[in-house]
Motif scaffolding. Structure first.
Motif, PDB file in Angstrom:
ATOM      1  N   LEU A 409     -24.967 -10.181   7.386  1.00  0.00           N
ATOM      2  CA  LEU A 409     -25.944  -8.914   7.975  1.00  0.00           C
ATOM      3  C   LEU A 409     -25.286  -8.219   7.139  1.00  0.00           C
ATOM      4  N   ASP A 410     -24.831  -7.340   7.545  1.00  0.00           N
ATOM      5  CA  ASP A 410     -23.653  -7.043   6.803  1.00  0.00           C
ATOM      6  C   ASP A 410     -24.314  -6.234   4.630  1.00  0.00           C
ATOM      7  N   GLY A 411     -24.275  -7.311   3.798  1.00  0.00           N
ATOM      8  CA  GLY A 411     -25.074  -8.020   2.903  1.00  0.00           C
ATOM      9  C   GLY A 411     -26.268  -6.708   2.598  1.00  0.00           C
ATOM     10  N   PRO A 412     -25.983  -7.099   1.261  1.00  0.00           N
ATOM     11  CA  PRO A 412     -27.507  -7.073   1.101  1.00  0.00           C
ATOM     12  C   PRO A 412     -28.900  -7.845   1.497  1.00  0.00           C
ATOM     13  N   LYS A 413     -29.770  -7.297   1.630  1.00  0.00           N
ATOM     14  CA  LYS A 413     -31.017  -7.930   2.566  1.00  0.00           C
ATOM     15  C   LYS A 413     -31.182  -9.844   1.736  1.00  0.00           C
ATOM     16  N   SER A 414     -31.562 -10.516   2.695  1.00  0.00           N
ATOM     17  CA  SER A 414     -31.330 -11.971   2.253  1.00  0.00           C
ATOM     18  C   SER A 414     -32.241 -12.252   4.119  1.00  0.00           C
ATOM     19  N   THR A 415     -32.468 -13.455   3.894  1.00  0.00           N
ATOM     20  CA  THR A 415     -33.393 -13.670   5.077  1.00  0.00           C
ATOM     21  C   THR A 415     -32.700 -13.956   6.147  1.00  0.00           C
ATOM     22  N   VAL A 416     -31.051 -14.024   6.902  1.00  0.00           N
ATOM     23  CA  VAL A 416     -30.299 -14.183   7.904  1.00  0.00           C
ATOM     24  C   VAL A 416     -30.555 -13.011   8.469  1.00  0.00           C
ATOM     25  N   SER A 417     -29.842 -11.464   7.811  1.00  0.00           N
ATOM     26  CA  SER A 417     -30.562 -10.370   7.893  1.00  0.00           C
ATOM     27  C   SER A 417     -31.867 -10.044   8.084  1.00  0.00           C
ATOM     28  N   ASP A 418     -32.818 -10.498   7.647  1.00  0.00           N
ATOM     29  CA  ASP A 418     -34.256 -10.249   7.883  1.00  0.00           C
ATOM     30  C   ASP A 418     -34.379 -10.421   8.801  1.00  0.00           C
ATOM     31  N   ILE A 419     -34.168 -11.983   9.290  1.00  0.00           N
ATOM     32  CA  ILE A 419     -34.670 -12.749  11.166  1.00  0.00           C
ATOM     33  C   ILE A 419     -34.137 -11.818  11.290  1.00  0.00           C
ATOM     34  N   VAL A 420     -32.874 -11.992  11.666  1.00  0.00           N
ATOM     35  CA  VAL A 420     -32.156 -11.253  12.586  1.00  0.00           C
ATOM     36  C   VAL A 420     -32.850  -9.194  12.731  1.00  0.00           C
ATOM     37  N   GLU A 421     -33.082  -8.675  12.266  1.00  0.00           N
ATOM     38  CA  GLU A 421     -33.854  -7.308  12.031  1.00  0.00           C
ATOM     39  C   GLU A 421     -35.316  -7.528  12.820  1.00  0.00           C
ATOM     40  N   GLN A 422     -35.966  -8.527  12.485  1.00  0.00           N
ATOM     41  CA  GLN A 422     -37.438  -8.554  12.989  1.00  0.00           C
ATOM     42  C   GLN A 422     -37.063  -8.240  14.507  1.00  0.00           C
ATOM     43  N   TYR A 423     -35.960  -9.763  15.477  1.00  0.00           N
ATOM     44  CA  TYR A 423     -36.093 -10.711  16.234  1.00  0.00           C
ATOM     45  C   TYR A 423     -35.182  -9.034  17.111  1.00  0.00           C
ATOM     46  N   THR A 424     -34.602  -8.262  16.224  1.00  0.00           N
ATOM     47  CA  THR A 424     -34.115  -6.960  17.255  1.00  0.00           C
ATOM     48  C   THR A 424     -34.729  -6.400  17.862  1.00  0.00           C
ATOM     49  N   GLN A 425     -36.826  -5.823  16.550  1.00  0.00           N
ATOM     50  CA  GLN A 425     -37.448  -4.974  16.474  1.00  0.00           C
ATOM     51  C   GLN A 425     -38.532  -5.507  17.869  1.00  0.00           C
ATOM     52  N   VAL A 426     -38.095  -7.237  17.154  1.00  0.00           N
ATOM     53  CA  VAL A 426     -38.912  -7.931  18.486  1.00  0.00           C
ATOM     54  C   VAL A 426     -38.893  -7.643  20.367  1.00  0.00           C
ATOM     55  N   LEU A 427     -37.041  -7.622  19.957  1.00  0.00           N
ATOM     56  CA  LEU A 427     -36.982  -7.037  21.498  1.00  0.00           C
ATOM     57  C   LEU A 427     -37.092  -5.965  21.904  1.00  0.00           C
ATOM     58  N   HIS A 428     -37.144  -5.344  21.256  1.00  0.00           N
ATOM     59  CA  HIS A 428     -37.415  -3.869  20.851  1.00  0.00           C
ATOM     60  C   HIS A 428     -38.926  -3.599  21.649  1.00  0.00           C
ATOM     61  N   ASN A 429     -40.054  -3.760  20.942  1.00  0.00           N
ATOM     62  CA  ASN A 429     -40.433  -4.163  21.146  1.00  0.00           C
ATOM     63  C   ASN A 429     -41.445  -4.859  23.276  1.00  0.00           C
ATOM     64  N   TYR A 430     -40.624  -5.467  23.342  1.00  0.00           N
ATOM     65  CA  TYR A 430     -40.740  -6.932  24.539  1.00  0.00           C
ATOM     66  C   TYR A 430     -39.965  -5.704  25.238  1.00  0.00           C
ATOM     67  N   ALA A 431     -39.353  -4.640  25.289  1.00  0.00           N
ATOM     68  CA  ALA A 431     -38.570  -4.202  26.433  1.00  0.00           C
ATOM     69  C   ALA A 431     -39.803  -2.874  26.688  1.00  0.00           C
ATOM     70  N   ARG A 432     -40.668  -2.258  25.229  1.00  0.00           N
ATOM     71  CA  ARG A 432     -41.530  -1.249  25.747  1.00  0.00           C
ATOM     72  C   ARG A 432     -42.778  -1.633  26.354  1.00  0.00           C
ATOM     73  N   VAL A 433     -43.095  -3.123  26.643  1.00  0.00           N
ATOM     74  CA  VAL A 433     -44.775  -3.363  27.010  1.00  0.00           C
ATOM     75  C   VAL A 433     -44.617  -2.627  28.416  1.00  0.00           C
ATOM     76  N   SER A 434     -43.668  -2.228  29.391  1.00  0.00           N
ATOM     77  CA  SER A 434     -43.488  -1.523  30.918  1.00  0.00           C
ATOM     78  C   SER A 434     -44.142  -0.405  30.395  1.00  0.00           C
ATOM     79  N   THR A 435     -43.948   0.513  28.789  1.00  0.00           N
ATOM     80  CA  THR A 435     -43.836   1.761  29.049  1.00  0.00           C
ATOM     81  C   THR A 435     -45.756   2.304  29.382  1.00  0.00           C
ATOM     82  N   THR A 436     -46.562   0.699  28.240  1.00  0.00           N
ATOM     83  CA  THR A 436     -48.005   1.219  28.501  1.00  0.00           C
ATOM     84  C   THR A 436     -49.075  -0.172  28.810  1.00  0.00           C
ATOM     85  N   ALA A 437     -48.313  -0.627  30.008  1.00  0.00           N
ATOM     86  CA  ALA A 437     -49.104  -1.135  30.396  1.00  0.00           C
ATOM     87  C   ALA A 437     -48.335  -1.314  32.593  1.00  0.00           C
TER      88      ALA A 437
END
Length: 1415
Positions: A409-437
């Motif tokens: 996850l700390d190395g060059p851009k790879s599938t594993v690090s990309d998936i982890v980053e995407q899901y980190t953003q996914v959880l962040h967006n899920y957590a922000r749902v209550s701010t707009t609804a």
């Protein structure tokens, strides 16, 4: 309903497989597994749409490399119906019926197909309203069954059946793709697309509003009209309005159906038959319903026009996201990626975070699938390096850094690090749902996202990094390859630790993603969803080695299972079908889960004691678990074969065991209830209250009775607690019944002595290994013996032991029963007795105990379990080497392990063994001559005690010996090593050299331990005489009579010698009788004031006078007279010489002492003086009577002594030959003083040997010995008188008229020439050279002395002359001095000699006297 916890779950098309009755269960599952093999369909193999061809919206020919992934399920519940509009992969898109033609041999297959269609038509709108395609497969048709039923697909069991089935699945996929186009068209025409509403949010906040608007004029969709079937895991709308109570045991009602304005696109395109063509015209979309429960944009107070407008503006982006989902389900990955990107941009611009996060999840899934197909759309990053590239053969990473601990996850851009980053953003967006609804996000979506990343990272970690194998497993939705899958809820270990070490994904990061599920309020989810999520978490945590966290998660899941189990068991109890009341497979699975939880928290079968309940629990599973039976508790209570790991937190263990009991009671499984109840009571009694202990104890019998009635428990558990028998120890018999063994062969004793003599050179070595001198108890045949049994009750209530006896093996043994009540939390010592019937070895196994209310049971005592005492050095060594902290790889837990032996080896039980010998004789002391066993003596008195012995046994006695102890030998005076040796000798002589007791014939110390041969048959008597001596300071003693039957042992020895068994000498046994005697010793006479006087005899004694004096002395008798005076004159007369012309020097000196009578009666004292070998002199004695309180001076003539130098130089002896030598701290004594000290000691000993004194009481005729030793202390002056001179002077005179008047007294005439001869005798061993000095003096009557004799005496020679060397050994040298007296008078000649070498001067006690007369 299964959860979408795999990262590739959004690409799976769910198809329901249903049985078509009649069909066997095994056959159905066999066909299900066959169909599941064709779960992946390549789009190039799918039949294209014949109407639109490649122009179809979801045409399979556009992207032929794509794949459709089917998920064949056998059960479906619409618990997640409110999420099917939001995530289409949750819906059922098809239903396939499975028919077994073998069950329809005598029936028409068309009837079965018709019943399938009718059943499907009835349930499609109720159970499966989203199904768009149906099929019915008939397997294994016979040759006689025609294939003429339209819609029924026959699959014969001949030929290439796999090709046939794959063709049918491809045709089925083609129909689903066609229906996808219809559904997508409806979606595109939607004006408002709403977000899903959580079930708990709707049920809690909008239930009253929904009930008040039941007559709303707005049209209702099919979903609203036909609600899903009730689910027992849904919240209870009649219960708590804020939080569901998942512990309730009553059935739970169904959730309130949810509605979306877009639910019309969920309707089936064809509701009659799978063969019907799709409708050409779509039904109009219903208008948005004003019902608040249908929209997330509606508040609790009614519709809001601004919220509705916001929803309309967000609808285009949501439509793009749904179209992308269908493209992903259809395998059209490039189109799915394109639509997902558009949806992400549109939802991000409208701050629609819920749909944005869902689109990002779909994009991540499509990215992985494209990488799996090796396709590149231009926006997908290249795959990261494989495991082989990251870790080459040398073990060093090639890129991007050379450090081993660099994370992917700390190395060059790879599938594993990309998936982890995407899901980190996914959880962040899920957590922000209550701010707009105003309505929160469904918690299930957030929890599934966390589970997806955790399983994704786990798959990469387990298989050692990112490579093709990992990617294939992710696409298949598996953690391991087929054959290694571990079901959720079970504990697993890493399959290949070497590969897992290659992965640089840390375990804590995987655990962190799994534990994020707890961010969601799981109580708001249905019970089944909670259980599924927790078991998924447990699988992840246990795989990475976090077993305690995994166990805690499983414990929470079982807590949520409990109400379901109670509800299910309640429904079975109310059912009349008896087959439903048996324990099913699912029940045993729950128990297995609890067993694994107990294993991790220190409550496994190898860590606890269960009182035999484990065997009862496994009694029904002997055939299945024959090799897994725990052998530690096998057998009776107390036979613990080895030490176990003991660890865990008691408070947590108690909660877990209580949960296990509750689950087992809910099933009900009485064997499991019994097991966990006994474990809780036995192992946790220290940590639970007294009331709970009593409750658990009373419930055990009820559980056993019910378990027997249902057949779950075959063997009863007699006892439920710990081993109450702590220890068993044989008590020493009473002293008169104790036996002592002795070897017959004397050479054995000699060899033992030689071994000890040639061993350690130190008499006492503190570093030597100590011998175990503990007395070994030996039992005697036909004689009762006693044992001390320690019973322990660790519980908070009393134990009523109805009967307890010893459990033995070996020789026959008759135990004596006893009963006792052991107090709560107490220890009780009980004496149990019994009688061995034969000789041999008696093995004490333990005790047979019967507790009130339970059967009799044997409790064993294992001596091997007792810790052996070690000294401090051994304990320190053990602490450093044997106790270590060992990290077990399988459990990753830290245990404290003591290396006793291998855990797979059984430790043999070590029992208490005792030897039983043949029947022995038994004596008793019938009577003694003492009154109250006490005797009063004067000091030095000797008396006699008669002891009468009687044989009261059945065996004769032929050997008796006596030994004695007294208070002065048991508690001797302490000897200070700094005391002079002569004083130490006196103390030792008094302590050990003077015996208080002796028996007949014992004249020396050796006779004290020699036995006596007697003949004493049973019932006979004998008498023994013991002498008692009055020793000063003695207060009491013990007479010990040791006896045995020696003839029997001798016969055995002879038999052994005839058989050649010389290596095993016979042993004979003896017993002892003890007679304590109270002794009181009084001092009656006290000698004091010793002195030695010099005698000078000048008067002649006639022979008649000498004879008369000797006769008077002989006439003295101590037994006659009560007032005898000492004949001092007669004694002095004996020292004189009669008719001795030479008048030699007298050899006597006077020894005087005072004797005081301290008692109240007079005593006669007789002194015996041994002056030599002459019979007359040897008979010299003196008798004197001393009245009470008087002190008399006693005068004793003793010949002077001279001891040889060899005798005087001997060291002072000691009565302890093995006394440890101690270096004295005092200054070293000069040699001269040492010689003088030894000389004084030995002359004192010689003097005490010559003088003996006895006394007699005239009134009582009691006799004794008067001790002269304590009062005799020689001084140097007394020694010079007692000892003959080393240089003896002999003076003689020669002349015509010289006469000898006495010793050194001469007379001569004036003017006569005489000569004086001075002789010197050398008694030394060495020669000496002396200077002789002579000084004449004239003595006058008035005492005046004149030294100037020049005109009165003529002397020829020198007055000071050097004599020739005098040899040793009584040699004499004489010096002659001529004299002539010129005047009359009395002249004295003084003389002495001086050693020319040592300057030692030798004086004479007497001088020569010459009386000069006139001529």
């Amino acid at each position: 309903m299964d959860l979408a916890i795999n990262i590739t779950s959004p690409c799976r098309v769910r198809v329901l497989l249903v049985p078509v009755s009649p069909i066997k269960k095994s056959t159905f599952w066999e066909k299900v597994e066959l169909v599941k093999k064709f779960g992946v369909v390549r789009l190039g193999d799918v039949t294209p749409d014949l109407h639109k061809g490649a122009g179809a919206m979801f045409s399979s020919q556009v992207f032929q490399e794509g794949q459709m992934h089917f998920q064949f399920v056998t059960n479906y519940k619409r618990d997640h119906a409110h999420l099917e509009d939001f995530q289409p992969h949750r819906r059922i898109f098809g239903v396939i019926g499975i028919m077994d033609c073998q069950e329809w041999k005598d029936k028409d297959l068309s009837e079965g197909y018709r019943s399938f269609v009718e059943t499907l038509d009835k349930s499609l709108n109720l159970k499966y309203p989203t199904a768009v395609a149906t099929r019915c497969y008939a397997f294994d048709p016979t040759e006689t069954q025609p294939d003429d039923t339209k819609g029924l697909i026959m699959i014969p069991n001949v030929g290439n059946m796999s090709f046939y089935i794959s063709t049918m699945i491809c045709d089925f996929a083609s129909e689903i793709l066609t229906q996808f186009a219809t559904i997508a068209g409806r979606i595109e025409r939607l004006q408002v697309l709403e977000s899903p509403i959580p079930l708990t949010y709707t049920a809690h906040r909008f239930e009253p509003v929904h009930q008040s608007q039941t007559h709303s004029p707005q049209p209702q969709s099919s979903l609203q009209q036909r609600a899903p079937l009730p689910s027992i895991s849904s919240p209870n709308p009649q219960g708590d309005q804020t939080r569901p109570n998942y512990r309730a045991s009553q059935p739970l009602p169904a959730p309130v159906p949810t509605q979306s304005v877009s639910s019309s696109f969920l309707k089936r395109a064809s509701t009659a038959s799978a063969n019907r063509p799709p409708p050409t015209k779509l039904a109009p979309m219903p208008a948005p319903s004003p019902n608040p429960s249908m929209s997330r944009s509606t508040s609790a107070h009614g519709p809001n026009s601004s919220d509705i407008g916001k929803t309309k503006r967000r609808t285009p982006g949501r439509i793009k996201k749904l179209l992308a989902d269908f493209y992903l389900l259809a395998g059209r990955l490039p189109d799915a990626v394109s639509h997902y990107q558009q949806a992400i941009e549109m939802t991000r611009s409208m701050t629609d975070f819920l749909w944005l996060a869902s689109a990002m999840e779909g994009l991540a899934c499509a990215t992985l699938l494209l990488e799996y197909l090796h396709a590149d759309v231009g926006h997908i990053v290249s795959r990261g390096p494989s495991a082989a590239e990251l870790f080459p053969a040398d073990g060093q990473p090639t890129s991007p850094t050379t450090e081993k601990n660099v994370s992917i996850l700390d190395g060059p851009k790879s599938t594993v690090s990309d998936i982890v980053e995407q899901y980190t953003q996914v959880l962040h967006n899920y957590a922000r749902v209550s701010t707009t609804a105003s309505v929160p996000i469904p918690g299930l979506i957030y929890a599934e996202a966390c589970a997806k990343v955790a399983r994704f990272l786990l798959t990469v970690h387990v298989h050692g990094g990112w490579h093709e194998k990992v990617l294939g497993l992710l696409v298949q939705g598996k953690l391991w390859e087929d054959g290694t899958e571990i079901h959720p809820g079970q504990f697993s270990s890493i399959i290949n630790p070497t590969q897992s070490q290659l992965s640089t994904i840390p375990r804590f990061e995987i655990a962190e993603w799994a534990m994020r599920i707890w961010v969601v309020h799981l109580e708001d989810l249905s019970l089944l969803d909670q259980i599924h999520l927790m078991t998924s978490m447990a699988t992840v945590l246990s795989t990475i080695g976090y077993h305690r966290k995994a166990s805690w998660v499983l414990y929470e899941s079982t807590t949520r299972m409990l109400p379901l189990l109670i509800q299910s068991r309640a429904s079975m109890t109310g059912s009349r079908d008896p087959n439903k009341k048996t324990i099913g497979k699912s029940d045993s699975g729950v128990l297995d889960v609890m067993k694994q939880i107990c294993e991790v928290y220190g409550l496994g079968e190898r860590n606890v004691h269960d009182g035999g309940a484990l065997e009862a629990m496994h009694s029904q599973e002997e055939t299945e678990n024959n090799t897994n039976t725990v052998s530690n508790n096998k057998g009776v209570r107390g036979a613990v074969a080895k030490e176990h790991f003991r660890f865990g937190w008691p408070a947590l263990q108690i909660d877990i065991l209580r949960q296990c009991i509750a689950i087992a009671e809910a099933l009900p499984d009485y064997a499991a209830m019994l097991y966990y109840t006994t474990v809780l009571l036995k192992n946790m009694y220290r940590h639970i209250s007294k009331e709970e202990q009593i409750r658990l104890a009373t419930s055990i019998q009820r559980i056993v009775a019910m378990g027997k009635r249902t057949g779950q428990v075959e063997s009863s558990v007699n006892y439920w607690g710990v081993n109450i028998v702590s220890s068993i120890e044989a008590l020493l018999p009473i002293p008169r019944k104790a036996v002592y063994q002795h070897p017959i062969q004397s050479n054995i004793v000699a060899s033992a002595a030689d071994t000890s003599a040639t061993g350690d050179p130190f008499i006492y070595n503190p570093f030597a290994q100590k011998k175990d001198e503990k007395f070994q108890v030996t039992l005697v045949q036909s004689e009762m013996c006693e044992f001390k049994v320690m019973l322990t009750n660790p519980f908070g209530f009393d134990l009523d032991v109805q009967n307890v006896v010893l459990s033995t093996s070996g020789v026959p043994f008759i135990p004596t029963p006893a009963s006792v009540i052991i107090p709560a939390n107490g220890t009780l010592t009980l004496r149990l007795a019994g009688t061995p019937e034969e000789s041999g070895v008696l093995t004490i196994r333990g005790c047979l105990v019967k507790i009130v209310g339970f059967a009799e049971q044997e409790f064993l005592v294992d001596l091997g379990q007792k810790p052996k005492a070690k000294d401090s050095r051994e304990r320190k060594k053990d602490d450093q080497s044997k106790e270590e902290f060992v990290k077990l790889k399988q459990r990753k837990c830290i245990y404290r392990y003591i290396y006793t032996e291998s855990s797979n080896e059984l430790k043999p039980v070590e029992f208490y063994e005792l030897a039983v010998i043949d029947e022995q004789p038994l004596l008793k002391i019938k009577s003694t001559s003492l009154l109250h066993s006490a005797v009063m003596l004067y000091e030095g008195e000797m008396t006699h005690i008669s002891i009468e012995l009687e044989n009261i046994g059945n065996i004769p006695v032929d050997f008796i010996t006596l030994s004695f102890t007294d208070s002065t030998t048991i508690n001797p005076l302490l000897v200070n090593p700094e005391l002079p040796m002569e004083e130490q000798y006196e103390i030792e002589l008094f302590t050990k050299g003077t015996h208080v007791f002796s028996w007949e014939g014992s004249m020396n110390e050796a006779a004290q331990i020699i036995g006596k041969k007697v003949v004493l048959p049973p019932g006979s008597q004998t008498t023994i005489i013991v002498n008692v001596y009055g020793k000063r300071g003695c207060t009491g003693g013990t007479i010990q009579v040791e006896y045995g039957y020696l003839e029997r042992a001798i016969q055995k020895q002879l038999a052994n010698n005839q058989e050649g068994a010389t290596h095993s000498p016979s042993i004979f046994y003896t017993r002892q009788l003890y007679l304590p005697v109270l002794v009181t010793v009084y001092q009656n006479l006290e000698p004091l004031n010793w002195d030695v006087l010099y005698l000078r005899h000048n008067a002649l004694v006639s022979e008649e006078m000498m004879d008369k004096a000797l006769e008077d002395i002989r006439s003295l008798d101590i037994n006659k007279g009560s007032d005898i005076e000492q004949p001092v004159e007669d004694l002095l007369l004996v020292t004189r010489q009669a008719d001795n012309d030479k008048q030699a020097q007298s050899d006597y000196c006077l020894v005087t002492l005072d004797v005081r009578n301290t008692w109240t009666v007079p005593f006669n004292i007789e002194f015996m003086i041994d002056n030599g070998t002459d019979s007359v002199e040897k008979s010299l004695h003196s008798v004197v009577t001393i009245q009470p309180g008087w002190t008399k001076r006693v005068v004793l003539p003793v010949k002077r002594l001279f001891l040889q130098p060899q005798t005087c130089t001997q060291p002072i002896p000691s009565f302890e030959p093995n006394k440890q030598f101690v270096v004295s701290q005092a200054p070293k004594m000069p040699p001269e003083q040492e010689r003088a000290r030894l000389q004084m000691f030995w002359y004192r000993e010689s003097l005490l040997k010559r003088i003996k004194a006895t006394w007699r009481c005239t009134s009582t005729d009691r006799r004794g010995v008067l001790h002269l030793r304590p009062s005799l202390r020689l001084t140097p002056l007394q020694l010079t008188i007692l000892k003959k001179e080393d240089m003896e002077f002999i003076v003689e005179m020669e002349g015509a008229n010289v006469k000898k008047a006495g010793h050194r007294r001469f007379s001569c005439n004036c003017n006569d020439f005489v000569s004086m001869n001075v002789s010197i005798r050398n008694r030394h061993m060495h020669p000496v050279k002396l200077i002789l000095r002579i000084q004449p003096v004239q003595s006058y009557n008035d005492g005046a002395k004149e030294y100037d004799l020049s005109d009165k005496l003529l002397m020829q020679g020198l007055q000071q002359v050097v004599l020739p060397e005098i040899p040793g050994n009584n040699n004499i040298v004489t010096y002659r001095l001529p004299l002539c007296f010129l005047s009359r008078g009395q002249f004295e000649f003084l003389h002495h000699a001086e050693d020319v070498h040592t300057r030692e001067v030798y004086y004479d006690h007497e001088w020569a006297i010459v009386d000069v007369n006139d001529t």
